[in-house]
Design a protein around this motif. Structure first.
Motif, PDB file in Angstrom:
ATOM      1  N   ARG A 356       0.626  -1.198   0.149  1.00 26.50           N
ATOM      2  CA  ARG A 356       0.142   0.045   0.063  1.00 26.50           C
ATOM      3  C   ARG A 356       0.648   1.377  -0.043  1.00 26.50           C
ATOM      4  O   ARG A 356       1.881   1.403   0.785  1.00 26.50           O
ATOM      5  N   ALA A 374      -0.411   2.172  -9.720  1.00 33.50           N
ATOM      6  CA  ALA A 374      -1.518   1.285  -9.709  1.00 33.50           C
ATOM      7  C   ALA A 374      -1.596  -0.048 -10.044  1.00 33.50           C
ATOM      8  O   ALA A 374      -1.942  -1.074  -9.811  1.00 33.50           O
ATOM      9  N   SER A 378      -0.554  -2.825  -4.343  1.00 31.74           N
ATOM     10  CA  SER A 378      -2.224  -3.364  -4.004  1.00 31.74           C
ATOM     11  C   SER A 378      -3.053  -2.087  -3.900  1.00 31.74           C
ATOM     12  O   SER A 378      -4.332  -1.949  -4.510  1.00 31.74           O
ATOM     13  N   HIS A 379      -2.715  -0.986  -3.598  1.00 34.64           N
ATOM     14  CA  HIS A 379      -3.468   0.186  -3.355  1.00 34.64           C
ATOM     15  C   HIS A 379      -2.743   1.528  -3.482  1.00 34.64           C
ATOM     16  O   HIS A 379      -1.755   1.731  -2.772  1.00 34.64           O
ATOM     17  N   ASN A 404      -8.219   0.389  -7.694  1.00 35.37           N
ATOM     18  CA  ASN A 404      -7.522   0.378  -6.433  1.00 35.37           C
ATOM     19  C   ASN A 404      -6.823   1.776  -6.287  1.00 35.37           C
ATOM     20  O   ASN A 404      -5.476   1.704  -5.585  1.00 35.37           O
TER      21      ASN A 404
END
Length: 526
Positions: A356, A374, A378-379, A404
């Motif tokens: 993240r 992205a 993952s985010h 995401n």
């Protein structure tokens, strides 16, 4: 594996080999091992002077070493050198095969004279546009001096080693098992770290340099353009550059430089330097300026002090020092630099795969970074301190279509948290005035640029933003001193505008020189 047009070009390059070379592979049965096997054999098929041996005994597998036939050591790659490192691979083959590196005679002599043994490990990402300069410098140095060895390691291929060393940004260089340096470095900068007397010798050579007609400070697009225009006018021209290319070196894709449909920052930077060196320009590289001494009256000599000690003199000066990335300036940013705080999504993004991250900044750079990341992480949380994004609409539309990505408006980053080793989170102040926390592993800072003009305060008129105030001829507040590019008040910081700015400043300097009589003025004492 290689496209036909690439094979054709590579075959032409390999025709320049003066000596046979061996690609000595240390393979395994992994998919990457088979991919390396395929690449090496494809390359060997293009020249009768290139052979493959699969008898290597390197501990990192898959890997290979480029050796001259009969040599004990060569240039090593623990990587499948595609992407940005394909050029490094080609250059390494040519140099091991007898093609001399494009270094000055003085630099080659200094490299040859280095005492001791040097074993470098250079960790890279194949998507990093900054890494090849370091790789190519160390590879060339290892060809010149057999006591220097370098292995280029793809962090994505050797993730356990990356995790063990806590590498979260590239390039990262280790020497004899200890951290040596990070970020972009050329051969002169590397040599200066290995040879303590190198900077002193370089400074001594500049002590009695005669005054220039035009001295240009900065090697970006504006500085290069100014140097070329000045030299073509027959002026005695010098250019002081910490590195050629400036911010362009940190730019991945360039698609708006007129007449060139698409290129990359390092390629354009190399082309700028090559163009400058075609002319009679005294290139003073790997030097930084620290102070300006304006002439006491028009027609006199201006002085520029270098951090290494010497003072250079010139009848006119063109300042093209560009800009640097703006920092957040919040607690935790400096502490976790390269440990979760990053500034180059193209270089460092692969190290955050599946993690993240946050991107600070809602302009074109920030939104482009969020889009790129992205596809890897993952985010992504994008934080924009204002009430709207400033990026082009086409970029905003793309960003908002990604599943995401979260976009937070009126979100001011106030602190970056970590566990002493890595980033673990970020705190921002929202539009409601309250503090909010996000758990994450990386923060990419993309909040614009600051002009490199601190060294000019008190000598030239600067704007409230620190930009050099110039008129429509590129003239500053001091007669005989001109400025161009991102360091000035010229609007719209674009490469093509900087190039035009440099040409305009040079022509203005020429006009000044032919109209203002020379004044007998002594040099500034060092």
């Amino acid at each position: 594996m290689l496209q036909d047009n690439i094979k054709t070009q590579l075959k032409g390059y390999l025709a320049n080999l003066a000596h046979p070379i061996v690609l000595e592979a240390s393979l395994d049965h992994s998919p990457k091992g088979r991919e390396m096997h395929e690449l090496l054999h494809e390359v060997a098929a293009l020249s009768d002077k290139v052979h493959v041996s699969e008898t290597g005994e390197a501990t990192r597998r898959p890997s290979f070493e480029i050796k001259r036939e009969g040599a004990k050591h060569g240039v090593a790659f623990a990587a499948i050198p595609m992407g940005h490192e394909f050029t490094s691979f080609i250059l390494a083959m040519l140099q091991v095969g007898g093609h001399a590196p494009k270094f000055s005679d003085d630099l080659i002599a200094q490299i040859k004279a280095l005492p001791g043994q040097y074993t470098f490990e250079t960790f890279v990402s194949l998507s990093c546009q900054n890494c090849p300069e370091v790789v190519q410098a160390l590879n060339a140095m290892s060809v010149i001096n057999p006591n220097i060895r370098n292995v280029t390691i793809d962090g994505g291929l050797f993730q356990d080693e990356v995790a063990e060393k806590n590498i979260m940004s590239v390039p990262q260089v280790y020497l004899n098992g200890e951290s040596f340096g990070s970020g972009r470095m050329d051969a002169e900068q590397i040599l200066a770290k290995l040879d303590a007397d190198a900077p002193k010798r370089a400074a001594a050579k500049l002590k009695d340099v005669p005054p220039f007609d035009v001295l240009i400070i900065g090697g970006g697009p504006a500085g290069a353009s100014a140097a070329i225009y000045s030299a073509r006018k027959g002026l005695r021209t010098g250019i002081v550059a910490d590195r050629f290319g400036g911010q362009v070196m940190d730019t991945a894709g360039i698609e708006n430089f007129i007449s060139i449909k698409e290129t990359e920052g390092p390629k354009l930077s190399a082309a700028l330097e090559a163009h400058v060196r075609q002319y009679d320009v005294d290139v003073i590289s790997s030097q930084r300026v620290k102070e300006l001494f304006p002439a006491s009256r028009p027609g006199g000599l201006h002085g520029v002090a270098l951090e290494s000690g010497p003072i250079l003199h010139a009848r006119t000066i063109i300042i093209a020092t560009g800009a640097h990335w703006r920092q957040l300036g919040v607690p935790g940013e400096e502490e976790y630099r390269n440990k979760g705080v990053a500034y180059c999504p193209h270089c460092d993004g692969p190290f955050y795969k599946g993690k993240r991250v946050a991107v600070a900044g809602g302009g074109n750079s920030g939104v482009e970074a969020a889009i790129d990341l992205a596809g890897i992480v993952s985010h992504v949380t994008l934080l924009q301190r204002g009430s709207r994004l400033k990026a082009d609409k086409v970029l905003q539309d793309k960003l908002l279509s990604l599943p995401n990505v979260t976009v937070l408006m009126e979100a001011l980053t106030t602190r970056i948290q970590g566990n002493g080793k890595n980033v673990t989170g970020l705190t921002y102040r929202g539009g409601d005035g309250a503090d909010h926390h996000i758990d994450l592993e990386g923060v990419f800072v993309q909040i614009g640029l600051l002009p490199n003009t601190d060294w000019l305060r008190g000598t030239l008129k600067l704007s409230d933003y620190g930009e050099i105030v110039v008129n429509d001829h590129g003239a500053t507040s001091v007669p005989g001193i001109f400025a161009a590019g991102d360091a000035t008040t010229t609007p719209y910081k674009q490469i093509v505008i900087a190039v035009g700015d440099g040409a305009k400043a040079s022509l203005s300097a020429f006009d000044y020189l032919i109209r203002v009589p020379v004044t007998d003025e002594k040099r500034v004492a060092a």
